[in-house]
Write an enzyme that holds these catalytic residues in place. Sequence first.
Site, PDB file in Angstrom:
ATOM      1  N   LYS A  19     -15.308 -27.282  39.846  1.00  0.00           N
ATOM      2  CA  LYS A  19     -16.983 -26.765  39.244  1.00  0.00           C
ATOM      3  C   LYS A  19     -17.280 -26.177  41.250  1.00  0.00           C
ATOM      4  CE  LYS A  19     -18.185 -29.957  42.747  1.00  0.00           C
ATOM      5  NZ  LYS A  19     -18.503 -30.082  44.145  1.00  0.00           N
TER       6      LYS A  19
ATOM      7  N   ASP B  46     -20.040 -38.314  40.912  1.00  0.00           N
ATOM      8  CA  ASP B  46     -20.007 -36.474  39.861  1.00  0.00           C
ATOM      9  C   ASP B  46     -19.279 -36.943  38.291  1.00  0.00           C
ATOM     10  OD1 ASP B  46     -20.952 -34.781  42.083  1.00  0.00           O
ATOM     11  OD2 ASP B  46     -18.214 -34.454  42.867  1.00  0.00           O
TER      12      ASP B  46
HETATM   13  P1  ATP Z   1     -15.793 -33.986  45.294  1.00  0.00           P
HETATM   14  O1  ATP Z   1     -15.845 -32.482  45.432  1.00  0.00           O
HETATM   15  O2  ATP Z   1     -16.363 -34.655  43.815  1.00  0.00           O
HETATM   16  O3  ATP Z   1     -16.174 -34.899  46.293  1.00  0.00           O
HETATM   17  P2  ATP Z   1     -13.060 -32.802  45.750  1.00  0.00           P
HETATM   18  O4  ATP Z   1     -12.353 -31.662  44.937  1.00  0.00           O
HETATM   19  O5  ATP Z   1     -13.478 -33.277  47.140  1.00  0.00           O
HETATM   20  O6  ATP Z   1     -14.228 -33.962  45.265  1.00  0.00           O
HETATM   21  P3  ATP Z   1     -10.577 -34.349  44.832  1.00  0.00           P
HETATM   22  O7  ATP Z   1      -9.716 -32.927  44.372  1.00  0.00           O
HETATM   23  O8  ATP Z   1     -10.878 -34.986  43.415  1.00  0.00           O
HETATM   24  O9  ATP Z   1     -11.447 -34.409  45.688  1.00  0.00           O
HETATM   25  O10 ATP Z   1      -9.979 -35.468  45.961  1.00  0.00           O
HETATM   26  C1  ATP Z   1     -10.298 -36.629  46.589  1.00  0.00           C
HETATM   27  C2  ATP Z   1      -8.843 -37.376  46.832  1.00  0.00           C
HETATM   28  O11 ATP Z   1      -9.454 -37.986  44.962  1.00  0.00           O
HETATM   29  C3  ATP Z   1      -7.833 -36.818  46.484  1.00  0.00           C
HETATM   30  O12 ATP Z   1      -6.938 -36.846  48.204  1.00  0.00           O
HETATM   31  C4  ATP Z   1      -6.490 -38.223  46.035  1.00  0.00           C
HETATM   32  O13 ATP Z   1      -6.367 -39.046  46.553  1.00  0.00           O
HETATM   33  C5  ATP Z   1      -7.970 -38.320  44.828  1.00  0.00           C
HETATM   34  N1  ATP Z   1      -7.836 -38.629  43.450  1.00  0.00           N
HETATM   35  C6  ATP Z   1      -8.028 -39.332  42.677  1.00  0.00           C
HETATM   36  N2  ATP Z   1      -7.514 -38.650  41.303  1.00  0.00           N
HETATM   37  C7  ATP Z   1      -7.674 -37.717  41.620  1.00  0.00           C
HETATM   38  C8  ATP Z   1      -7.591 -36.949  40.361  1.00  0.00           C
HETATM   39  N3  ATP Z   1      -7.511 -36.829  39.357  1.00  0.00           N
HETATM   40  N4  ATP Z   1      -7.212 -35.195  41.184  1.00  0.00           N
HETATM   41  C9  ATP Z   1      -7.359 -34.854  42.482  1.00  0.00           C
HETATM   42  N5  ATP Z   1      -7.324 -36.008  43.175  1.00  0.00           N
HETATM   43  C10 ATP Z   1      -7.671 -36.811  43.053  1.00  0.00           C
END
Ligand code: ATP
Length: 285
Positions: free
Chosen positions: A11, A136
Amino acid sequence: MDSCTLKAYAKINIGLDVTGRTDNGYHLLKTVMQQVDLYDVITIERAEKGINFSCDSKDVPSDDTNLAVKAAKLMTETYGIKEGVNISLNKNIPVAAGMAGGSTDGAAVIIGMNKVFDLDLTMQEMIDTGVKIGADIPFCIQGGCAIAEGIGEKLRELDNRTEMYTLIAKPPINVSTVHVYKTLKWQEVIHPDMDRVIKGIMAGSMDDIVAGMGNVLESVTCSEYDIINELKKSMLDLGASGSLMSGSGPTVFGLFKNKEEAMSAEKRLKDLYPDVFVKATGIIR
Ligand code: ATP
């Protein structure tokens, strides 16, 4: 059904405002979340026992801190599933990017296990379960476009009527979401006009969307990382109608009125920033 394979979409936040804080320190948001056509692929399969997780990327944890594993554990416990499950994750969404990459994997596991184990849960039941492991996750289960309020979990579906194509750019820097929210002075920043963004989305008016949109979290990240402002400017120079950081960053996106413009900007941006993950994508309605 013994197995199923799902697309878990990323997203972007088309505008993000912080409107207050709860007594226990969470920030209250008003944001528009929009799924884009960039996705992880997840296969869920019945197994004899245990939660067996495999992933093709070293950037995500493979233990029970992975949101896909957390979701499988939650589903197993909540619905008394006696069998095990194999989960295989093909990771395409940049990690820690502000694109809900982890949450969307967790949501896909919930949707997939509902199918594979014939649980017959409604979307609302899956949302009520999923919110326990992340704010989320409800949006990622619902999909499409929505206004999210509260800590991100209160959703109102939005019909995005706008002709819209996006260009996503994730620079190779790590931004801590916790640090961004801790540093934010939400009462002192300029707030976006989220109602205008919402009106624009429903009316199909890119002009209104762009005039209203803003992300208060840029007040922290843009002063710390020049690359975010640089990418935003490049997107506008390359023809984007508007450009913004998604979530707590560092991903930047540009909004384009058509696919051709987004595709040619993708090519140019890749040449300008070889170290940046760059992708032109449509939106998921
Ligand atoms: P948001 O937009 O919800 O804040 P994000 O895109 O910034 O999320 P993610 O890619 O979800 O961040 O990653 C944040 C942390 O979550 C990563 O550093 C990782 O250690 C952990 N994580 C746990 N499960 C997953 C997964 N399936 N994919 C990616 N990261 C994951």
